[in-house]
Design an enzyme around this catalytic site. Sequence first.
Site, short mmCIF file in Angstrom:
data_model
loop_
_atom_site.label_atom_id
_atom_site.label_comp_id
_atom_site.label_asym_id
_atom_site.label_seq_id
_atom_site.Cartn_x
_atom_site.Cartn_y
_atom_site.Cartn_z
N GLY A 81 0.82 -1.21 0.00
CA GLY A 81 0.00 0.00 0.00
C GLY A 81 0.85 1.26 0.00
N ARG A 145 1.19 -5.67 -5.05
CA ARG A 145 1.19 -6.57 -3.89
C ARG A 145 1.64 -8.00 -4.24
NH1 ARG A 145 -0.66 -4.31 0.59
NH2 ARG A 145 -2.21 -2.66 0.50
N ASP A 176 5.55 -7.90 5.56
CA ASP A 176 5.63 -9.03 4.62
C ASP A 176 6.67 -8.80 3.53
OD1 ASP A 176 3.77 -10.82 5.74
OD2 ASP A 176 2.10 -9.65 4.93
N LYS A 202 8.23 0.72 5.46
CA LYS A 202 7.09 1.52 4.98
C LYS A 202 5.78 0.95 5.48
CE LYS A 202 4.40 -0.03 2.59
NZ LYS A 202 3.45 -0.78 1.77
N THR A 203 4.86 1.72 5.89
CA THR A 203 3.44 1.41 6.03
C THR A 203 2.75 2.45 6.89
OG1 THR A 203 1.69 -0.10 6.68
CG2 THR A 203 3.70 -0.33 7.94
N ASP A 205 0.23 1.91 8.44
CA ASP A 205 -0.40 1.19 9.57
C ASP A 205 0.41 1.31 10.86
OD1 ASP A 205 -2.10 0.45 7.58
OD2 ASP A 205 -1.42 -1.62 7.44
P1 FBP Z 1 0.45 -2.03 3.69
O1 FBP Z 1 0.53 -3.04 4.76
O2 FBP Z 1 0.71 -2.59 2.36
O3 FBP Z 1 1.28 -0.83 3.98
O4 FBP Z 1 -1.08 -1.59 3.69
C1 FBP Z 1 -1.60 -0.39 4.02
C2 FBP Z 1 -3.10 -0.37 3.81
O5 FBP Z 1 -3.47 0.97 3.57
C3 FBP Z 1 -3.94 -0.95 4.96
O6 FBP Z 1 -4.15 -0.01 5.98
C4 FBP Z 1 -5.20 -1.33 4.24
O7 FBP Z 1 -5.93 -2.34 4.91
C5 FBP Z 1 -4.69 -1.84 2.93
O8 FBP Z 1 -3.48 -1.15 2.68
C6 FBP Z 1 -5.66 -1.63 1.79
O9 FBP Z 1 -5.16 -2.28 0.67
P2 FBP Z 1 -5.48 -1.93 -0.84
O10 FBP Z 1 -4.76 -0.68 -1.15
O11 FBP Z 1 -4.94 -3.08 -1.58
O12 FBP Z 1 -6.95 -1.72 -0.93
#
Ligand code: FBP
Length: 551
Positions: A81, A145, A176, A202-203, A205
């Site tokens: 993300g 992803r 991951d 990065k994230t 979250d």
């Molecule tokens: P990452 O773990 O890849 O940094 O995800 C961040 C995030 O924004 C989460 O908070 C959310 O659940 C997910 O990506 C949403 O995924 P997508 O962009 O595939 O809809």
Amino acid sequence: MEISILQKARYAYKPKLPASLTEELEHIAVALGEPAEALGDQGDLKLYFRNTYGKPLAVCEKGKNEKAGKKLRVGVILSGGQAPGGHNVIAGLYDGLKKGNRESALYGFLGGPSGLIENKTLRITGDSIDAYRNTGGFDIISSGRTKIETPEHFAASLETAKKLGLNAVVIIGGDDSNTNAALLAEYFIEQGADIQVIGCPKTIDGDLKNEHIETSFGFDTAVKTYSELIGNIARDANSAKKYWHFIKLMGRAASHIALEAALQTHPNVCLISEEVEHKKQSLAAVVETIVSSVVKRAARGDNFGVALIPEGVVEFIPEMKKLIEELNDTMAVYGTEFAKKDSFIDRLYFLDRYLSEQSYTLLKNLPADIAEQLLLDRDPHGNVQVSRIDTEKLLISMVGKRLEQLEVEGKYAGRFGAYGHFFGYEGRCAAPSNFDADYCYSLGYTAFILIAAGLTGYISCVKNLAAPAQEWVAGGVPLTMMMNMEQRHGVKKPVIKKALVDLNGKPFKAFAAERETWAVKTCYVYPGAIQYFGPSDVCEQTTITLRLERT
Ligand code: FBP
């Protein structure tokens, strides 16, 4: 491309670096400490990572560096993300490489890890990177992803790296993706290839953190953006005095975003998934937490409020957790058969065979749209996509029903009008705050230093983040040090340990000390928009979480 006046000004912003990285490259040495152990399951991890286990921590410091001028070819991947500041990681890496040797080259892999597997690249040049400095988004090379997991993926990744003549690959991603970086580093050595792999944390979250990684990049900007929006909604609620706003926030399993937003805005209710799990709260108990605030506020004549809901909470409510786990396991085994069922009724009928009676009854009794959302495709890691479940709507409907009962019993005499919101995508590509702009640039620059020092299987690390940037400490942490073994879909695998909200930690305690007051009174704080230019106490604020955890 037309750009805004603010963006033009942001192009000129010079990210701050830790003092140790402002030296000339030949004076930045990488000091290595004692060999480091993993967080747990050391024996198993030693077997998985025969070549990369037990490396020492690395710290950048003043000293002699004879390798800094080496000509290098490096590939970079944005994985998962979006998170504000990704472009600055690439800018820091690019600037380091070019400072070291004008002939060094940087390739961006297009669309995430699949770009490495399929050899889809973009050569990053001075002009291309200049157009993305201090901007949000991952659009310079875009993200994806795909998981590098099969033997074919690993072999194809090696082939691409060899074809491009790469010395190193930098993977910018979450837990991951960095687990993948560790596996790739090990694989390259096993195959006798001298290609280094470096990760970057990065994230939005905020769940990729530990003793050494103080925060993942993007959390700061994303949560400040959500807090601005929550503050605006709270002020609207307090002005009109007629609605409750249920706001679901991204963050996957972890509630760091919801907790930080609560500390910044003081909502009436903020659920914390980790606490829900700890207290084994049922769906009815979670509803009761919100109902209690609605009833108490209504008794004061306040028929409005704000409730924050971490998107992952459904996975922590025991009966929902059981249902989701059973669904995940069923999908992992019978996914193809399941996908052939066209109607919702057919899917339910199919699941009757595989779910326990309790889970099946729960699924059947959920509102149909929520039940359908639980049956949507899993992500590449086999997890339910929590951002696609309208938990805020589920809770609005359940709270509404409970209030009707209480009204009949004469225990509630208010008006309940509610709106649901979901904040996630609004913040993931926001223009990085000064903190994220500086932090990301420093992470990218540090990644270059680690590559120049010949290290592999490390994550770029910048510490002491609650202090001014000049006092930050740059270095590298062996990826295996952040790992343990976990059960993933029936198989024990090495993974970087996810950091969930610590119920004994200072941020949760600060929230817990205030929440009963916030539940009844109107104590909202309106943080306003991120400021990029102005007094440093306005523009250089870190998150409250980081401040509480690190000072
Ligand atoms: P990452 O773990 O890849 O940094 O995800 C961040 C995030 O924004 C989460 O908070 C959310 O659940 C997910 O990506 C949403 O995924 P997508 O962009 O595939 O809809």
